[in-house]
Design an enzyme around this catalytic site. Structure first.
Site, mmCIF file in Angstrom:
data_model
loop_
_atom_site.group_PDB
_atom_site.id
_atom_site.type_symbol
_atom_site.label_atom_id
_atom_site.label_comp_id
_atom_site.label_asym_id
_atom_site.label_seq_id
_atom_site.Cartn_x
_atom_site.Cartn_y
_atom_site.Cartn_z
ATOM 1 N N ASN A 27 -16.719 -16.225 -7.535
ATOM 2 C CA ASN A 27 -15.635 -16.540 -8.799
ATOM 3 C C ASN A 27 -16.096 -17.885 -9.517
ATOM 4 O O ASN A 27 -16.219 -18.924 -8.909
ATOM 5 C CB ASN A 27 -14.236 -16.461 -8.368
ATOM 6 C CG ASN A 27 -13.754 -14.978 -7.645
ATOM 7 O OD1 ASN A 27 -14.665 -14.184 -7.695
ATOM 8 N ND2 ASN A 27 -12.705 -15.086 -7.023
ATOM 9 N N CYS A 34 -29.294 -35.633 -24.543
ATOM 10 C CA CYS A 34 -30.493 -35.316 -25.299
ATOM 11 C C CYS A 34 -30.402 -34.466 -26.640
ATOM 12 O O CYS A 34 -31.356 -34.117 -27.330
ATOM 13 C CB CYS A 34 -31.683 -34.709 -24.381
ATOM 14 S SG CYS A 34 -31.233 -32.844 -24.206
ATOM 15 N N ALA A 94 -4.861 -8.435 -1.985
ATOM 16 C CA ALA A 94 -4.953 -9.763 -1.439
ATOM 17 C C ALA A 94 -3.709 -10.594 -1.395
ATOM 18 O O ALA A 94 -3.471 -11.180 -0.457
ATOM 19 C CB ALA A 94 -6.087 -10.410 -2.197
ATOM 20 N N HIS A 104 -21.593 -18.782 -7.786
ATOM 21 C CA HIS A 104 -21.979 -18.370 -9.253
ATOM 22 C C HIS A 104 -21.847 -19.360 -10.299
ATOM 23 O O HIS A 104 -21.673 -18.993 -11.486
ATOM 24 C CB HIS A 104 -21.399 -17.109 -9.511
ATOM 25 C CG HIS A 104 -22.040 -15.786 -8.619
ATOM 26 N ND1 HIS A 104 -21.490 -14.491 -8.412
ATOM 27 C CD2 HIS A 104 -23.196 -15.843 -7.871
ATOM 28 C CE1 HIS A 104 -22.302 -13.756 -7.848
ATOM 29 N NE2 HIS A 104 -23.269 -14.664 -7.604
HETATM 30 P P1 OAD Z 1 -15.797 -6.659 -8.584
HETATM 31 O O1 OAD Z 1 -15.449 -6.539 -9.899
HETATM 32 O O2 OAD Z 1 -17.582 -6.055 -8.383
HETATM 33 O O3 OAD Z 1 -15.267 -6.440 -7.392
HETATM 34 C C1 OAD Z 1 -13.774 -6.589 -7.138
HETATM 35 C C2 OAD Z 1 -13.385 -6.138 -6.294
HETATM 36 O O4 OAD Z 1 -12.043 -6.400 -5.785
HETATM 37 C C3 OAD Z 1 -13.194 -4.479 -5.884
HETATM 38 O O5 OAD Z 1 -13.847 -4.026 -4.621
HETATM 39 C C4 OAD Z 1 -11.693 -4.154 -5.986
HETATM 40 O O6 OAD Z 1 -11.647 -2.987 -5.166
HETATM 41 C C5 OAD Z 1 -11.127 -5.374 -5.204
HETATM 42 N N1 OAD Z 1 -9.947 -5.632 -5.827
HETATM 43 C C6 OAD Z 1 -9.381 -5.686 -7.003
HETATM 44 N N2 OAD Z 1 -7.986 -5.980 -7.012
HETATM 45 C C7 OAD Z 1 -7.706 -6.278 -5.971
HETATM 46 C C8 OAD Z 1 -6.661 -6.916 -5.162
HETATM 47 N N3 OAD Z 1 -5.492 -7.210 -5.838
HETATM 48 N N4 OAD Z 1 -6.517 -7.333 -3.882
HETATM 49 C C9 OAD Z 1 -7.588 -7.016 -3.294
HETATM 50 N N5 OAD Z 1 -8.982 -6.406 -3.383
HETATM 51 C C10 OAD Z 1 -8.835 -6.311 -4.954
HETATM 52 O O7 OAD Z 1 -16.100 -8.312 -8.380
HETATM 53 P P2 OAD Z 1 -17.034 -9.048 -7.500
HETATM 54 O O8 OAD Z 1 -17.337 -8.445 -6.060
HETATM 55 O O9 OAD Z 1 -16.526 -10.412 -7.341
HETATM 56 O O10 OAD Z 1 -21.226 -12.317 -11.197
HETATM 57 O O11 OAD Z 1 -18.397 -9.309 -8.399
HETATM 58 C C11 OAD Z 1 -19.510 -9.940 -8.021
HETATM 59 C C12 OAD Z 1 -20.418 -10.434 -9.219
HETATM 60 O O12 OAD Z 1 -20.533 -9.612 -10.046
HETATM 61 C C13 OAD Z 1 -19.416 -11.743 -9.613
HETATM 62 O O13 OAD Z 1 -19.317 -12.833 -9.253
HETATM 63 C C14 OAD Z 1 -19.997 -11.588 -11.382
HETATM 64 C C15 OAD Z 1 -20.042 -9.988 -11.457
HETATM 65 O O14 OAD Z 1 -21.011 -9.687 -12.250
HETATM 66 C C16 OAD Z 1 -21.624 -13.148 -11.870
HETATM 67 O O15 OAD Z 1 -20.726 -13.513 -12.682
HETATM 68 C C17 OAD Z 1 -23.068 -13.806 -11.679
HETATM 69 ZN ZN ZN Z 2 -29.796 -32.668 -22.359
#
Ligand code: OAD
Ligand code: ZN
Length: 272
Positions: free
Chosen positions: A117, A180, A261, A145
């Protein structure tokens, strides 16, 4: 399966996971957008997720920024303001308290928080807890990230914190480097970019040595981040997952808890 077995499955899994976490010397807590969902921060892939509404290739790639830095900054400025209005939830607070309790123990035991995050909510929960207890803040979250509240120079690579509002009315009003004069970019990792090797190494190292790896709120679809969980499991860690839905990690997990969560993390990590 008998109906009673289904009723029993959750408390038993939760109790086993609680025991494993509290008995462990070394714990890695690996989080994704789901841990912040109850704070009001949008996730990426679920219902209401950012990648349902926006195209990542228009906003979160180096090519998009080269093509239209104003548009990209407008989007990051919006996300920054949105997150600035959110506060850590019970999951962030329970994680911070669990880590602080282990840090107090002054042994080799430890808790490593590794997050995908960019919202800074784990760090805010740590700072708020430290302030409450009049202790120095550990500020030891590994941010794979990057952060919404930082910038990096597109020319000299200098990094700095940046929390001022972004004026994205034109290319000329975008933030520029103090040393810069070049255009600054958000200090986040975009699709197609490499993660900071020092941060990734520290995360992998913690995973390899973990007794328990607790994974919270990630779809586990984005690499290399997701391999932190599989690496820990392969190295012998007990894998505990908390997620609203099943993920590719669920089958691999020793305990997979389905739910929010904000309720499950305190139930696992809390004192009572
Ligand atoms: P996602 O949006 O892909 O996944 C979020 C997850 O959280 C899902 O599996 C949901 O089921 C779960 N979820 C949602 N609400 C919840 C809650 N209240 N309690 C528990 N679980 C819950 O997000 P990330 O896995 O973080 O990259 O995504 C990974 C990366 O993809 C991010 O860091 C971002 C994105 O592109 C960059 O910004 C580089
Ligand atoms: Zn610079």
């Amino acid at each position: 399966m008998h109906h009673d077995d289904v009723e029993d499955a959750r408390p038993t899994g939760l109790a086993a996971a609680r025991h494993a976490l509290h008995a462990a010397d070394r714990v890695v807590i690996f989080t994704g957008a789901g841990v912040s969902a109850e704070s009001g921060v949008p996730t990426f892939r679920g219902a209401g997720g950012l990648w349902r509404e926006f195209r990542a290739e228009d906003l979160a790639t180096p090519e998009a920024f080269a093509r239209d830095p104003r548009l990209v900054w407008e989007w990051y400025g919006w996300r920054r303001e949105l997150v600035a209005r959110c506060v850590p939830n019970a999951a962030h607070r329970a994680i911070a308290a669990f880590a602080a309790a282990r840090a107090d123990a002054a042994s080799t035991s430890g808790v490593r928080i590794v997050t995908q995050n960019v919202d800074g909510l784990h760090q805010r929960a740590e700072r708020e807890l430290a302030a409450e207890r009049a202790m120095p803040s550990p500020d030891a979250v590994l941010t794979l990230h990057g952060t919404l509240f930082g910038v990096r120079c597109t020319h000299c690579d200098a990094r700095s914190p940046h929390t001022a509002p972004i004026d994205a009315t034109s290319r000329a009003t975008l933030p520029t480097c103090a040393s810069c004069g070049s255009l600054l970019r958000p200090d986040v990792v975009w699709f197609g970019e490499a993660l900071d090797p020092a941060i990734l190494d520290a995360a992998f190292d913690a995973a390899r040595h973990a007794d328990v790896c607790l994974v919270v709120g990630t779809s586990a679809l984005v690499q290399p981040a997701a391999s932190i969980a599989t690496l820990a499991a392969r190295a012998g860690a007990t894998l505990v997952e908390i997620n609203a839905e099943a993920t590719p990690l669920s089958a691999l997990a020793d305990v997979s808890l389905r739910g929010a969560a904000g309720a499950l993390v305190p139930a696992l990590l809390g004192e009572a």
